[in-house]
Motif scaffolding. Structure first.
Motif, short mmCIF file in Angstrom:
data_model
loop_
_atom_site.label_atom_id
_atom_site.label_comp_id
_atom_site.label_asym_id
_atom_site.label_seq_id
_atom_site.Cartn_x
_atom_site.Cartn_y
_atom_site.Cartn_z
N CYS A 264 -4.32 -14.87 -21.10
CA CYS A 264 -3.17 -15.62 -21.59
C CYS A 264 -3.60 -16.43 -22.79
O CYS A 264 -4.78 -16.44 -23.17
CB CYS A 264 -2.58 -16.51 -20.50
N LEU A 265 -2.65 -17.10 -23.40
CA LEU A 265 -2.97 -17.97 -24.52
C LEU A 265 -2.02 -19.15 -24.52
O LEU A 265 -0.94 -19.10 -23.94
CB LEU A 265 -2.92 -17.23 -25.86
N VAL A 266 -2.43 -20.19 -25.21
CA VAL A 266 -1.55 -21.30 -25.54
C VAL A 266 -1.61 -21.47 -27.05
O VAL A 266 -2.70 -21.53 -27.63
CB VAL A 266 -1.96 -22.61 -24.84
N VAL A 267 -0.45 -21.48 -27.69
CA VAL A 267 -0.40 -21.74 -29.13
C VAL A 267 0.19 -23.12 -29.34
O VAL A 267 1.19 -23.49 -28.70
CB VAL A 267 0.42 -20.66 -29.87
N LEU A 268 -0.46 -23.90 -30.19
CA LEU A 268 0.01 -25.23 -30.55
C LEU A 268 0.64 -25.15 -31.94
O LEU A 268 -0.02 -24.72 -32.90
CB LEU A 268 -1.15 -26.23 -30.53
N PHE A 269 1.89 -25.55 -32.05
CA PHE A 269 2.65 -25.39 -33.29
C PHE A 269 2.52 -26.64 -34.17
O PHE A 269 2.63 -27.76 -33.68
CB PHE A 269 4.12 -25.16 -32.98
N TRP A 270 2.37 -26.42 -35.48
CA TRP A 270 2.16 -27.49 -36.44
C TRP A 270 3.30 -27.51 -37.45
O TRP A 270 3.72 -26.47 -37.94
CB TRP A 270 0.84 -27.25 -37.18
N LYS A 271 3.81 -28.73 -37.76
CA LYS A 271 4.88 -28.87 -38.75
C LYS A 271 4.49 -29.76 -39.93
O LYS A 271 5.21 -29.80 -40.93
CB LYS A 271 6.13 -29.46 -38.09
N ASP A 272 3.38 -30.45 -39.82
CA ASP A 272 2.97 -31.41 -40.84
C ASP A 272 2.30 -30.69 -42.02
O ASP A 272 2.25 -29.47 -42.08
CB ASP A 272 2.02 -32.43 -40.21
N ARG A 273 1.72 -31.48 -42.93
CA ARG A 273 1.04 -30.92 -44.10
C ARG A 273 -0.14 -30.04 -43.69
O ARG A 273 -0.86 -30.35 -42.74
CB ARG A 273 0.54 -32.06 -44.99
N LEU A 274 -0.35 -28.95 -44.43
CA LEU A 274 -1.41 -28.01 -44.11
C LEU A 274 -2.79 -28.64 -44.23
O LEU A 274 -3.70 -28.31 -43.48
CB LEU A 274 -1.32 -26.78 -45.01
N GLN A 275 -2.96 -29.55 -45.20
CA GLN A 275 -4.26 -30.19 -45.37
C GLN A 275 -4.65 -30.98 -44.12
O GLN A 275 -5.80 -30.96 -43.68
CB GLN A 275 -4.26 -31.11 -46.59
N ARG A 276 -3.66 -31.63 -43.52
CA ARG A 276 -3.94 -32.38 -42.29
C ARG A 276 -4.27 -31.43 -41.15
O ARG A 276 -5.11 -31.72 -40.30
CB ARG A 276 -2.75 -33.27 -41.93
N PHE A 277 -3.59 -30.28 -41.12
CA PHE A 277 -3.91 -29.30 -40.09
C PHE A 277 -5.35 -28.82 -40.22
O PHE A 277 -6.07 -28.71 -39.22
CB PHE A 277 -2.97 -28.09 -40.17
N MET A 278 -5.78 -28.52 -41.45
CA MET A 278 -7.13 -28.01 -41.65
C MET A 278 -8.17 -29.04 -41.21
O MET A 278 -9.20 -28.68 -40.63
CB MET A 278 -7.34 -27.64 -43.11
N THR A 279 -7.90 -30.30 -41.43
CA THR A 279 -8.81 -31.36 -40.98
C THR A 279 -8.85 -31.42 -39.46
O THR A 279 -9.92 -31.50 -38.85
CB THR A 279 -8.38 -32.72 -41.55
#
Length: 260
Positions: free
Chosen positions: A134-149
């Motif tokens: 199975c998997l769990v995916v966590l969805f992101w809506k904020d700025r991509l730079q913050r996601f990469m950090t």
């Protein structure tokens, strides 16, 4: 919320609904907007079991377009044990007029304002040795730079948190299916713990047969030789006491071993 607090909150949950709410609170502290759990252990299903907080609109879009069959991230999760991001997989090129399914999936994700996602795979066995994926995916809506950090600094921490969450989810779901009364005697317990009569590969060939696939077609889909697919089918027929492929399909559907 530190990792120790997250784990303590997970272990304190007494119901799956509470566990679900707790995970939403935890991931929001890391900057994620929502999560989805998906059963990835049955690749032949058009609509695998999913649950989460991504919302009915996204779930309807994903299932209605049968994106699971073109989802590169689901396919990768079946072969991986480590977290990875959506952006870590290259989209297939568009060679003609028709867009690849994975490209359509990412366009749909953008329509729902998901800018990135963290995929955390799980592969485990239960108490009688059955394998689950199975998997769990966590969805992101904020700025991509913050996601990469966040991905760089926190993905391993989130992986640990999700291992505890998954273990607690399995424990709570198992408790939900225990017999509530001794009226049932031991039969319900035995039925719940007896090994599945078919292996995963045997269930898969029967499921494809139910969809009208030939042995050759099934072999191509599963990436095995035609002889191997035929062996799986013969073993399934023997275990089910079926006289032919059609009989095996009927028995498997009746006993709830496959979905169509």
């Amino acid at each position: 919320m530190h990792i120790e607090e997250s784990i303590s909150a997970i272990e304190a949950c007494e119901s799956y609904d509470e566990l679900r709410t707790t995970l939403q609170t935890i991931i929001e502290n890391y900057g994620f907007a929502a999560f989805n759990f998906m059963d990835t252990g049955h690749p032949h299903l058009d609509m695998p079991f999913t649950d989460g907080t991504s919302g009915k609109a996204w779930e309807a879009d994903y299932q209605g377009n049968r994106f699971v069959h073109s989802d590169l991230w689901v396919a990768s999760a079946r072969r991986s044990n480590m977290p990875f991001s959506w952006g870590s997989l290259a989209l297939p090129p568009q060679l003609g007029v028709r867009k690849p399914g994975a490209v359509k999936l990412m366009e749909a994700a953008a329509d729902h304002r998901w800018s990135e996602g963290l995929v955390i795979p799980f592969h485990f066995t239960d108490e009688i040795g059955r394998l689950y994926s199975c998997l769990v995916v966590l969805f992101w809506k904020d700025r991509l730079q913050r996601f990469m950090t966040t991905f760089k600094l926190k993905r391993h921490e989130l992986h640990v948190v999700m291992i505890y969450w998954m273990q607690r989810a399995v424990e709570l779901k198992r408790a939900d299916f225990r017999p509530r009364s001794s009226t049932f005697g031991g039969s319900a317990v035995r039925a719940a713990t007896e090994p599945a009569p078919l292996s995963d590969k045997e269930r898969e060939v029967v499921a494809w047969a139910a969809r009208g696939k030939t042995t050759s077609g099934t072999a191509d889909i599963m990436g095995v030789s035609e002889a191997t697919a035929e062996t799986h089918m013969r073993n399934a027929m023997r275990k089910l006491g079926a006289e032919n492929r059609t009989h095996a399909v009927a028995i498997a559907i009746y006993r709830g071993l496959i979905d169509i």
